[in-house]
Structure formats: C-alpha cells, structure tokens
Design an enzyme around this catalytic site. Structure first.
Site, PDB file in Angstrom:
ATOM      1  N   ASN A  55     -24.184   8.955 -53.362  1.00 25.35           N
ATOM      2  CA  ASN A  55     -23.812   8.932 -51.944  1.00 25.35           C
ATOM      3  C   ASN A  55     -24.971   8.483 -51.051  1.00 25.35           C
ATOM      4  O   ASN A  55     -24.918   8.652 -49.836  1.00 25.35           O
ATOM      5  CB  ASN A  55     -23.345  10.319 -51.500  1.00 25.35           C
ATOM      6  N   HIS A 141     -12.088  18.668 -47.781  1.00 21.15           N
ATOM      7  CA  HIS A 141     -13.026  19.046 -48.839  1.00 21.15           C
ATOM      8  C   HIS A 141     -12.832  20.488 -49.310  1.00 21.15           C
ATOM      9  O   HIS A 141     -12.391  21.357 -48.551  1.00 21.15           O
ATOM     10  CB  HIS A 141     -14.460  18.861 -48.329  1.00 21.15           C
ATOM     11  N   GLU A 181     -11.409  14.948 -41.989  1.00 20.99           N
ATOM     12  CA  GLU A 181     -12.686  14.321 -42.301  1.00 20.99           C
ATOM     13  C   GLU A 181     -12.750  12.960 -41.629  1.00 20.99           C
ATOM     14  O   GLU A 181     -11.721  12.353 -41.352  1.00 20.99           O
ATOM     15  CB  GLU A 181     -12.862  14.170 -43.823  1.00 20.99           C
ATOM     16  N   SER A 185     -13.832  11.736 -49.011  1.00 21.45           N
ATOM     17  CA  SER A 185     -14.834  11.557 -50.060  1.00 21.45           C
ATOM     18  C   SER A 185     -14.301  10.947 -51.341  1.00 21.45           C
ATOM     19  O   SER A 185     -15.066  10.340 -52.096  1.00 21.45           O
ATOM     20  CB  SER A 185     -15.495  12.897 -50.383  1.00 21.45           C
ATOM     21  N   ASP A 210     -15.165  16.970 -40.359  1.00 19.00           N
ATOM     22  CA  ASP A 210     -16.224  16.919 -41.365  1.00 19.00           C
ATOM     23  C   ASP A 210     -16.665  15.466 -41.471  1.00 19.00           C
ATOM     24  O   ASP A 210     -15.954  14.630 -42.020  1.00 19.00           O
ATOM     25  CB  ASP A 210     -15.687  17.436 -42.702  1.00 19.00           C
ATOM     26  N   HIS A 213     -19.344  11.885 -44.798  1.00 17.25           N
ATOM     27  CA  HIS A 213     -19.421  10.549 -45.390  1.00 17.25           C
ATOM     28  C   HIS A 213     -19.364   9.428 -44.354  1.00 17.25           C
ATOM     29  O   HIS A 213     -19.414   8.252 -44.727  1.00 17.25           O
ATOM     30  CB  HIS A 213     -18.301  10.371 -46.423  1.00 17.25           C
ATOM     31  N   LYS A 247     -26.500  12.372 -47.625  1.00 16.02           N
ATOM     32  CA  LYS A 247     -25.771  11.144 -47.947  1.00 16.02           C
ATOM     33  C   LYS A 247     -26.483   9.959 -47.285  1.00 16.02           C
ATOM     34  O   LYS A 247     -27.476   9.487 -47.796  1.00 16.02           O
ATOM     35  CB  LYS A 247     -24.309  11.307 -47.557  1.00 16.02           C
TER      36      LYS A 247
END
Length: 402
Positions: A55, A141, A181, A185, A210, A213, A247
């Site tokens: 990541n 997640h 998110e 992910s 979230d 990423h 990440k």
C-alpha cells in the site's frame, strides 16, 4: 504425558479446517534492498521480487529524505513517547502534525493513534452505544465492523456504493451516522462522497469517511497559501475523517479528524487513547515530514496516475479484464481460493509478488489477486507484471475475471 488442553484442541482443529479450505495464513519473511534502491523490490528466499502488493502508493516508505527526517526526529525526541498522551506522551511533534492535518482538510481538530485499525475501532466504540442506529456501506473495513459490534449500536448496512440503498435506510431509520470509505481497500472503487453528503445533510446525520486508501493519493492537499481548494473528503462535505499514515505517507500511525467537540469527547472517553502509550514523537514528526514532502512533490501523484493508466491499458491489450477500478488498487477476481493461491505462487516464481486475497477478507467465491501500483514502479516493472499475468492466467480467466 499431560492431557492436551481444550484450547490446544481448538487451535489444532481450527488450523485443520483452514488448511482444508485453502485459507490458512502464514507470514512471509522478506528482506529489503538498501534504502537507496527501488522501493518496489525486495528479496524473498534469495530471489529479487517486484512488489505489486504494497500500500506504499507513493513509494515514500523507502524515500531517503524521509529516512533522514526520522533519524533527525529520533535524535530530537527520542525513539518513544514513554507514556499515554494524557500523562507525558503528548509533545509538540504531535501537536504540529495535528495542526497540519487540520490545515489540509479543514477540520477543527485531530486525534492521533498508532494505527488505522485502532483509529476506526476507537471511534466506533467510543462515539456510539446501544441507543444509536448506524448505517454503513456493505464493504466497510473490518475495523469499523468490529468497533460497531463492540459499541452495541444497531448496525444497518446498505448495498455497496448504492445511493438508493443509503437513502432508503436514511428514510426508514433515525440514524446517528452513515459510514463509508473514500477508496475501498479490496475493490479499489470510490464512494460517491458528494451525493452521500447531500443525503446526510438533509437528514441531520453525520457522514464518517475512512480515508485510509485515498488520503495523499486521491486528495489535493490544501496549502496554507491557498485555502480555496477543497477535496471530496474534507470538512466541507464530511463530519469525521479517518486518515492513516502507513499507506501513501509511507510511515506509521493514524488520525481521527473532526470538530473540536468530537476530539475533546474522545480525549476524555476513548479508552485506547487514555490507556495506550502515545504514538512516538519521532513517528509524528516523520508523518509531518511526509505530508510536506507530498506537498512539494506533486509529480508523485501524477506518476502514480500515469502508472495506473499504463497498467490498465496493457491489461486491456493482453486480454486481462480488470474490475473497473481507477485507483492504485487493481483487483483481478479469480473466484476459487486455492486457484488464487496457485496463481499467486506461479507469479512469485516469475519474480512478481501479488497479494492473494481470500475469504473472509472478501466474500466467498470472490478470491482475487489484489494488484497495487506505486509511483515507484517503472514502465518496465509494469510491463513485466502484465507479461507474467498473461503467462500464468488460464485463458478463461483472462476473459472472464470480473
């Protein structure tokens, strides 16, 4: 001979079950090249591998300038914080990082934790209780799910990225918050943040995102000199933002961003924050240095986006059908867990390390190769990865992978 305990029997039985299903996890011992070498390479059992499973989207985990920043920070602050943030573990390094995060996102305040998992579980089980109804995307997640379960809140999930599903739940439940998110992910797709924000604002419901990423790769950082810029995941559209440093920033730690009232509430009530040793000041200073490095090197995000386009174009030319992601996460769904593992093993024999993702991380029947791209990948690296995929994938998977 002592009789085996019930726990030993349970552990052995669980191991046998996972082995029979092709789901047993094992750690892999890897050796990096020297810091000056490419961050996309490491050594496994004597073989140099191209890393397409990290990541580390901008290649900053092995950036020499940041390694030096960590060294200088450790000389200044020491290697650990030594205590909880509420005792003596909160330093000027933590404060400076929090201020920088707020400047870039528009939020009033921030709270630092040692990992993204900890940040999500801490927020969920501290903010919510059995009196609350919480709505969430089906694919949020595991840390969010675990935290909500522990909170005791009533937990309702809508179909992945379905605005209709989210609106239906908002209309039928008196919800406290909706959670999604920014970039998912496993699928690598993006949530419709603006549309969800509009729905939540109309209902007086908090939107929690979230941003693990997306932060640093899918956002335009706001410089102090230009506060007119806004992102899809800043305070203009969302109420709470969770960002991680492991990440795109290439280091360690995480933060919860929101209103001053929220952060004050967490400082006084979040048991993980109150009773855990704080993130080290050296790591906080490193995360700040990484944020500043990204601000000064916008070409990194441009290179990442270029690599994503190149990868997708070469896959199309090779007849490899991807999942439709436009981000650094490029899933190739195989379906069967054991076949996924076998293909990943064949890729390793060709010097390409790709994540093999199996249930329960993803739903049954959707085991996949999770290919992740970095700004550090060269065009030759990407071409080699595609050539390896074309060699190991059966023809039916080249054309049928969804």
């Amino acid at each position: 001979m002592p009789q085996p305990s019930s726990l030993e029997a349970k552990i052995a039985a669980r191991k046998r079950t996972l082995e029979s299903q092709g789901l047993l996890r094992r750690r892999q011992l890897l050796s990096p090249h020297p810091i000056e070498s490419k961050s996309t390479q490491f050594v496994h059992q004597g073989q140099v591998m191209l890393n397409f499973s990290s990541n580390d989207y901008l290649g900053l985990s092995r950036e020499p300038a940041l390694a030096r920043a960590l060294y200088q920070s450790a000389l200044k602050y020491g290697v650990g914080s030594g205590a909880s943030p509420l005792v003596t573990g909160y330093s000027e390094a933590h404060f400076a990082l929090e201020q920088k995060l707020c400047q870039q996102t528009g939020h009033e305040a921030a709270l630092l934790l040692s990992s993204g998992f900890s940040a999500n579980t801490t927020l969920m089980k501290t903010l919510f209780d059995k009196t609350d109804v919480v709505l969430a995307d089906k694919l949020v997640h595991a840390s969010i799910i675990d935290g909500l379960k522990e909170s005791g809140a009533e937990f309702k999930r809508f179909l992945h990225n379905s605005l209709e599903g989210a609106e239906r739940l908002l209309n039928t439940h008196s919800a406290a918050a909706l959670i999604t998110e920014s970039v998912f992910s496993m699928d690598g797709d993006k949530a419709p943040i603006a549309e969800l924000s509009k729905l939540c604002r109309a209902k007086g419901v908090w939107l929690i995102v979230d941003d693990a990423h997306g932060f640093g790769t899918d956002t335009q950082f706001i410089n102090a000199e230009d506060t007119s810029k806004h992102n899809a995941t800043d305070a203009e559209q969302i109420d709470v933002q969770i960002v991680t440093f492991g990440k795109a920033l290439g280091c360690q730690g995480a933060a919860i961003l929101g209103s001053q009232a929220l952060i004050d509430f967490l400082v006084s009530n979040a048991r993980e924050y109150i009773y855990s040793t704080a993130l080290s000041p050296a790591n906080a200073a490193l995360a700040l240095a990484s944020l500043e490095y990204i601000e000064q090197h916008s070409e990194l995000v441009e290179k990442l986006n270029s690599n994503i386009s190149l990868f997708k174009g070469l896959c199309a030319a090779a007849g490899i059908k991807l999942h439709g992601s436009d981000t650094a996460i490029q899933p190739l769904v195989i379906g069967d867990a054991q076949q996924t593992m076998d293909i990943a093993l064949r890729l390793k024999s060709l010097g390409v390390w790709v994540g093999a993702i199996r249930p329960p991380t993803v739903p049954q029947g959707s085991a996949r190769l999770r290919i992740t791209l970095s700004a550090s990948h060269s065009e030759a690296d990407i071409a080699h990865c595609i050539a390896a995929l074309a060699k190991v994938l059966p023809d039916e998977l080249k054309n049928a992978a969804q």
